[in-house]
Scaffold this active site. Structure first.
Site, PDB file in Angstrom:
ATOM      1  N   ARG A  50      53.471  33.085  42.332  1.00  0.00           N
ATOM      2  CA  ARG A  50      53.101  31.815  42.937  1.00  0.00           C
ATOM      3  C   ARG A  50      54.301  31.095  43.542  1.00  0.00           C
ATOM      4  O   ARG A  50      54.191  30.458  44.599  1.00  0.00           O
ATOM      5  CB  ARG A  50      52.414  30.942  41.879  1.00  0.00           C
ATOM      6  N   ARG A  53      40.475  48.060  29.656  1.00  0.00           N
ATOM      7  CA  ARG A  53      41.387  47.921  28.516  1.00  0.00           C
ATOM      8  C   ARG A  53      40.670  48.001  27.171  1.00  0.00           C
ATOM      9  O   ARG A  53      41.286  48.390  26.175  1.00  0.00           O
ATOM     10  CB  ARG A  53      42.189  46.620  28.638  1.00  0.00           C
ATOM     11  N   ASP A  68      45.814  38.589  28.937  1.00  0.00           N
ATOM     12  CA  ASP A  68      46.763  39.665  29.219  1.00  0.00           C
ATOM     13  C   ASP A  68      47.419  40.220  27.966  1.00  0.00           C
ATOM     14  O   ASP A  68      48.048  41.287  28.017  1.00  0.00           O
ATOM     15  CB  ASP A  68      47.847  39.181  30.180  1.00  0.00           C
ATOM     16  N   GLN A  83      43.192  33.542  38.638  1.00  0.00           N
ATOM     17  CA  GLN A  83      43.373  34.178  39.944  1.00  0.00           C
ATOM     18  C   GLN A  83      42.362  33.645  40.954  1.00  0.00           C
ATOM     19  O   GLN A  83      42.723  33.336  42.098  1.00  0.00           O
ATOM     20  CB  GLN A  83      43.257  35.693  39.815  1.00  0.00           C
TER      21      GLN A  83
END
Length: 438
Positions: free
Chosen positions: A26, A346, A315, A169
């Site tokens: 960013r 995942r 994450d 996002q």
């Protein structure tokens, strides 16, 4: 390249993890469209972030990369200074890059193609295509996955949009498009997600309005250059936090880690499990809080993960599930369907690997159930996912035998010096080539 680990006798020392990946993305994007020169210190020189740098350079942004010092010097071109690239912009493996750039490019006076590697070309983009289309953007794709052809429209219109899921996002993509839209763009999310974009807009002197669940920007403003120092990435620190927690005899300190409240899920959950984690030397710089984190070995217990912590930990779940694998009792994760559409699935990857190492793990449609036990040695596959690879390297610190993790080249996307730092604190990880066993 594969990783091979042997059990650790305990972690010790003090290290500083690389700069935050999300903030790096960013910071360089906003600096590129600001007016004036911005120096970015602590920029993460990982493949994902460098893909963002390359894309901005191809559109005329002047970005000097001083790689050995983790510094960028960015000469902003202003809000209307970007130029049409001569070829498709390759976002590599980065879902963040392609989604942020989609928002930026939707309101430009030129057309662009965004693409990426085979993994990125499987990741869902309908979540950004639909709201951008409501703003007046035109985006072509096959099956709502990359490549994306974006037909720039300088006459976007602001919208009020309710996110169906908490996603930093998607929120950031729409805020960037909102900078170029007529009127006000307001985004409401069902639960808090990381707020680095909002903090950085403020850092670059852009006016925005924010309440508990909504953030609004009005188009037509300007960004003003402002130097920034990026803190260490808590997602990278999490591997060492878990490794020290589960390995007897461990005590480590992680310096100057970003402790943004929207990123603290991994610490919150580990403390619920019984971890010994101390956060000290709290400071705030460039709108982002940072601190030192001291971690000592502790015995963990399984928990039911509260739903409100899931977006704050998204994450870090691969390595958190390693902690769950050695905790006493059962850990249950639900409301984590987003984990299935990351660089790999995942949930499936972690369940597969944990089962191969002797742990009872059951896949749920939106999560996993793990019964804590004893990690055995063995061989697992990272499925070309950087966070899966590093999570199982952490498992190797406590496993009863060596652990080999296949296909770890992708770690360079987020943590190029992971092996170096892991060995510095006593984790016993090495990179190996070839198909040989132990």
């Amino acid at each position: 390249m594969d990783y091979q680990t042997i059990p650790s006798q305990g972690l010790s020392g003090e290290i500083c993890v690389p700069g935050d990946k999300s903030i790096s993305h960013r910071a360089v994007l906003l600096a590129a469209i600001a007016e004036g020169q911005t120096q970015v210190d602590g920029f993460l020189m990982g493949a994902d972030n460098l893909a963002m740098v390359s894309a901005l350079q191809q559109m005329g942004a002047s970005i000097q990369v001083i790689e050995d010092e983790n510094i960028l010097v960015v000469e902003g071109v202003g809000m209307t200074g970007l130029q049409a690239p001569s070829e498709a912009l390759d976002c590599g493996n980065s879902g963040t890059a392609i989604r942020l750039l989609s928002g930026l490019l939707a309101g430009q006076p030129f057309n662009t193609v965004l693409t990426g590697d085979s993994s990125l070309q499987r990741r869902p983009m309908k979540r950004i295509i639909d709201p951008l289309t409501l703003m007046g953007a035109k985006i072509d794709s096959t099956g709502n996955v990359p490549p994306l052809k974006i037909y720039g429209n300088p006459r976007l219109t602001g919208i009020h949009y309710q996110l169906p899921m908490a996603s930093a996002q998607v929120k950031s993509c729409l805020l960037l498009a909102g900078l170029y839209a007529r009127g006000k763009t307001c985004i409401t999310e069902p639960a808090p997600s990381r707020d680095h974009t909002e903090r950085l807009l403020k850092h670059f002197h852009y006016t925005l309005q924010k309440d508990k669940q909504s953030i609004c920007v009005s188009g037509g403003g300007k960004l003003k250059a402002n130097d920034i120092s990026i803190p260490g990435d808590i997602s990278s620190a999490a591997f060492f936090i878990v490794a020290a927690t589960i390995t007897p005899g461990s005590a480590i300190r992680l310096c100057r880690v970003g402790v943004n409240p929207t990123r603290l899920g991994v610490i919150n959950l580990l403390k619920m499990m019984g971890a010994d984690i101390e956060v000290t030397h709290y400071t705030e710089k460039n709108e982002e809080p940072t601190a030192d984190i001291t971690v000592r070995h502790a015995r963990l217990k399984g928990i039911d993960i509260p739903p409100d912590q899931v977006p704050l930990t998204i994450d870090e779940f691969p390595v958190l599930l390693i902690a769950a694998a050695v905790a006493q009792g059962k850990t249950v994760l639900r409301d984590g369907a987003e984990l299935r559409v990351k660089e790999t699935d995942r949930i499936a990857a972690m369940v597969d690997g944990l089962q191969k190492l002797g742990i009872a793990a059951e896949s749920l449609p939106d999560g996993v159930i793990i019964q804590g036990g004893t990690l055995e040695g063995g061989e697992v596959n990272s499925y070309d996912d950087h966070r899966i690879a590093m999570a199982f390297a952490v498992a190797g610190t406590l496993a009863k035998g060596p652990v080999r993790i296949r296909n770890c080249d992708n770690v360079k996307t987020s943590f190029p010096n992971f092996v170096e730092l892991a060995n510095e604190v006593g984790m016993n990880v090495k990179g190996v080539r070839g198909r040989g066993g132990f």
